[in-house]
Write a protein that holds these residues in place. Sequence first.
Motif, mmCIF file in Angstrom:
data_model
loop_
_atom_site.group_PDB
_atom_site.id
_atom_site.type_symbol
_atom_site.label_atom_id
_atom_site.label_comp_id
_atom_site.label_asym_id
_atom_site.label_seq_id
_atom_site.Cartn_x
_atom_site.Cartn_y
_atom_site.Cartn_z
ATOM 1 N N VAL A 198 2.598 -4.631 -9.907
ATOM 2 C CA VAL A 198 1.290 -4.498 -9.246
ATOM 3 C C VAL A 198 1.186 -3.073 -8.688
ATOM 4 O O VAL A 198 0.166 -2.409 -8.788
ATOM 5 N N ARG A 250 -4.188 -10.641 -14.028
ATOM 6 C CA ARG A 250 -5.042 -10.826 -12.853
ATOM 7 C C ARG A 250 -4.571 -9.956 -11.689
ATOM 8 O O ARG A 250 -5.278 -9.801 -10.699
ATOM 9 N N ASN A 257 -1.150 0.412 -8.509
ATOM 10 C CA ASN A 257 -1.912 0.682 -7.285
ATOM 11 C C ASN A 257 -1.638 2.124 -6.850
ATOM 12 O O ASN A 257 -0.643 2.416 -6.190
ATOM 13 N N LYS A 259 -3.184 4.136 -4.826
ATOM 14 C CA LYS A 259 -3.255 4.456 -3.400
ATOM 15 C C LYS A 259 -1.913 4.146 -2.714
ATOM 16 O O LYS A 259 -1.358 4.985 -1.995
ATOM 17 N N ALA A 260 -1.405 2.939 -2.974
ATOM 18 C CA ALA A 260 -0.142 2.528 -2.350
ATOM 19 C C ALA A 260 1.011 3.428 -2.799
ATOM 20 O O ALA A 260 1.863 3.826 -1.992
ATOM 21 N N ILE A 263 0.941 6.740 -0.987
ATOM 22 C CA ILE A 263 1.496 6.656 0.371
ATOM 23 C C ILE A 263 3.029 6.621 0.295
ATOM 24 O O ILE A 263 3.725 7.308 1.029
ATOM 25 N N HIS B 15 -8.986 -1.366 9.207
ATOM 26 C CA HIS B 15 -7.832 -1.477 8.311
ATOM 27 C C HIS B 15 -7.132 -2.824 8.382
ATOM 28 O O HIS B 15 -6.076 -3.013 7.788
ATOM 29 N N LEU B 30 -4.819 -3.607 5.483
ATOM 30 C CA LEU B 30 -5.502 -3.216 4.235
ATOM 31 C C LEU B 30 -5.220 -1.754 3.887
ATOM 32 O O LEU B 30 -5.924 -1.157 3.077
ATOM 33 N N HIS B 31 -4.182 -1.185 4.488
ATOM 34 C CA HIS B 31 -3.915 0.248 4.323
ATOM 35 C C HIS B 31 -3.592 0.654 2.890
ATOM 36 O O HIS B 31 -3.724 1.811 2.539
ATOM 37 N N LEU B 32 -3.135 -0.298 2.073
ATOM 38 C CA LEU B 32 -2.680 0.071 0.725
ATOM 39 C C LEU B 32 -3.723 -0.201 -0.353
ATOM 40 O O LEU B 32 -3.452 -0.010 -1.535
ATOM 41 N N VAL B 33 -4.914 -0.689 0.040
ATOM 42 C CA VAL B 33 -5.930 -1.049 -0.963
ATOM 43 C C VAL B 33 -7.297 -0.474 -0.589
ATOM 44 O O VAL B 33 -7.561 -0.173 0.570
ATOM 45 N N ASP B 34 -8.144 -0.313 -1.607
ATOM 46 C CA ASP B 34 -9.512 0.174 -1.395
ATOM 47 C C ASP B 34 -10.519 -0.890 -1.836
ATOM 48 O O ASP B 34 -10.182 -1.769 -2.628
ATOM 49 N N TYR B 41 -10.124 -12.231 -3.267
ATOM 50 C CA TYR B 41 -8.743 -12.707 -3.167
ATOM 51 C C TYR B 41 -7.812 -11.505 -3.300
ATOM 52 O O TYR B 41 -8.028 -10.647 -4.147
ATOM 53 N N ILE B 43 -3.482 -10.184 -3.073
ATOM 54 C CA ILE B 43 -2.083 -10.643 -3.025
ATOM 55 C C ILE B 43 -1.458 -10.021 -1.790
ATOM 56 O O ILE B 43 -1.556 -8.805 -1.595
ATOM 57 N N TYR B 48 0.927 -6.975 4.265
ATOM 58 C CA TYR B 48 -0.106 -6.082 3.716
ATOM 59 C C TYR B 48 -0.712 -6.691 2.442
ATOM 60 O O TYR B 48 -0.014 -7.385 1.682
ATOM 61 N N ILE B 50 -1.507 -6.026 -1.243
ATOM 62 C CA ILE B 50 -0.999 -5.013 -2.188
ATOM 63 C C ILE B 50 -1.963 -4.808 -3.359
ATOM 64 O O ILE B 50 -1.787 -3.869 -4.121
ATOM 65 N N ASN B 51 -2.951 -5.679 -3.512
ATOM 66 C CA ASN B 51 -4.025 -5.446 -4.493
ATOM 67 C C ASN B 51 -5.068 -6.554 -4.415
ATOM 68 O O ASN B 51 -4.902 -7.531 -3.688
ATOM 69 N N LYS B 52 -6.136 -6.342 -5.180
ATOM 70 C CA LYS B 52 -7.180 -7.366 -5.276
ATOM 71 C C LYS B 52 -6.941 -8.138 -6.566
ATOM 72 O O LYS B 52 -6.600 -7.548 -7.586
ATOM 73 N N ILE B 53 -7.125 -9.464 -6.521
ATOM 74 C CA ILE B 53 -6.955 -10.255 -7.744
ATOM 75 C C ILE B 53 -8.202 -10.119 -8.610
ATOM 76 O O ILE B 53 -9.325 -10.230 -8.130
ATOM 77 N N ASN B 54 -7.973 -9.860 -9.882
ATOM 78 C CA ASN B 54 -9.072 -9.694 -10.825
ATOM 79 C C ASN B 54 -9.450 -11.066 -11.404
ATOM 80 O O ASN B 54 -8.743 -11.624 -12.237
#
Lengths: 364, 74
Positions: A198, A250, A257, A259-260, A263, B15, B30-34, B41, B43, B48, B50-54
Amino acid sequence: MRYIDEFRESEYANGIIDKIHSISKKNVKLMEVCGTHTVAIFKSGIRELLPKTIKLISGPGCPVCVTPMADIDKAIVIARQKDVIFTTFGDMMRVPGSLGTLQKQKADEGLDIRIVYSPLDALKIARDNKDKKVAFFSAGFETTTPTIAATVFQAYMDSLKNFFILPVNKTVPPAIKALLDTPELGLNGFICPGHVSVLIGSNVYKFIAEKYKRPAVISGFEPVDILLSIYMLIKQIEEKDAKVEIEYKRAVTPEGNKKAMGIMRDVFEPCDADWRGIGVIPESGLKLAKKYKGFDAVEHFGINIPAVEDKTSCNCGDILRGLKEPPECKLFGKACTPENPVGPCMVSTEGSCAAYYRFAGKDN
Amino acid sequence: MCLGIPAKVIKIDDHLATVEIGGARKEIGLHLVDNISVGDYVIIHAGYAINKINEKEAEETLSLLRRLGDEVYR
């Protein structure tokens, strides 16, 4: 729960199992790199559902299992310093170093060692205890390291002076490369870690297909995800193909990622790292970048611990590389059990030995 | 150690977000995602997102599974 229950449907699982049986001809060895996959595979009984042609091998994929004794000793020595609150993920509490375990130190010496769920919790403890020094045991692969990086960055922005980390973070791709450079393993394909990916994306695995001509599939963690990934790998192998595919679409993209990772790369930089039982893998570890050196607990407390030789007859090293199965270790299930572990693969709930003991039976 | 859990975002405050996991509520970073919105949804791992579920990709994986099942039982 959404995005979990659908991927546990037995109807889907049965279809894929039949598909795997119908296309699998060659004898193959596939490695699941990630410990979370190892547990899911044992728990769902996937090994028993596969044709005899397919052998699944568990890899080194648990940051707890690969933390060397010297790093555990450093944690203990830091926890012993005056006015220190030592914080850690729960999994690290029972890993033995040459000085014992954090858990035993807490019980015997009354050290202030606290389990946290998130590095953010450690940061909060530091904010709430300005008269103490709070150190966090920074273990993890790329799934976890960005969360620690974000926390260190936060501490930097807040000019927090009583928060430190002990970085023992490691990265997965150099470890996969080291496994591919172990020809006696004879691996035919990789089930790549879903949550690490991910963050890092699928593009970084291209070397597996291009240089080593092995297929790799990034898998989700539900039983149907893992079965579909195995199907995708077998299909590639039978068609003499070698490419990197994503089953866990999904959550995983080719780029990861960004952005992550940005950082993480700001706060940490690569260094060589010692993997317990395996040895030093070049550029597979992470240390704090110069800008954030003030947060390094080892430097702050002036800790100097040499590498420690593991003198037990534990076979974790061979097990982590997939050269041996847990029951081949003479300590397994006898001198080494989850209640009284000798090696890290039995300590971690995601270690191969613990998974084998719990789900496959100690006599298996 | 790399466990990640899908959770629904129900409130965002700069954040930080409140998420729901199987009925339980939790505050995460939410610091690691935009570009996260309420209703998405994500994960979560170690406190934190770590991403948005597609959602679309999840559907496509499920339809691939149905297709493969149909091939077997046709």
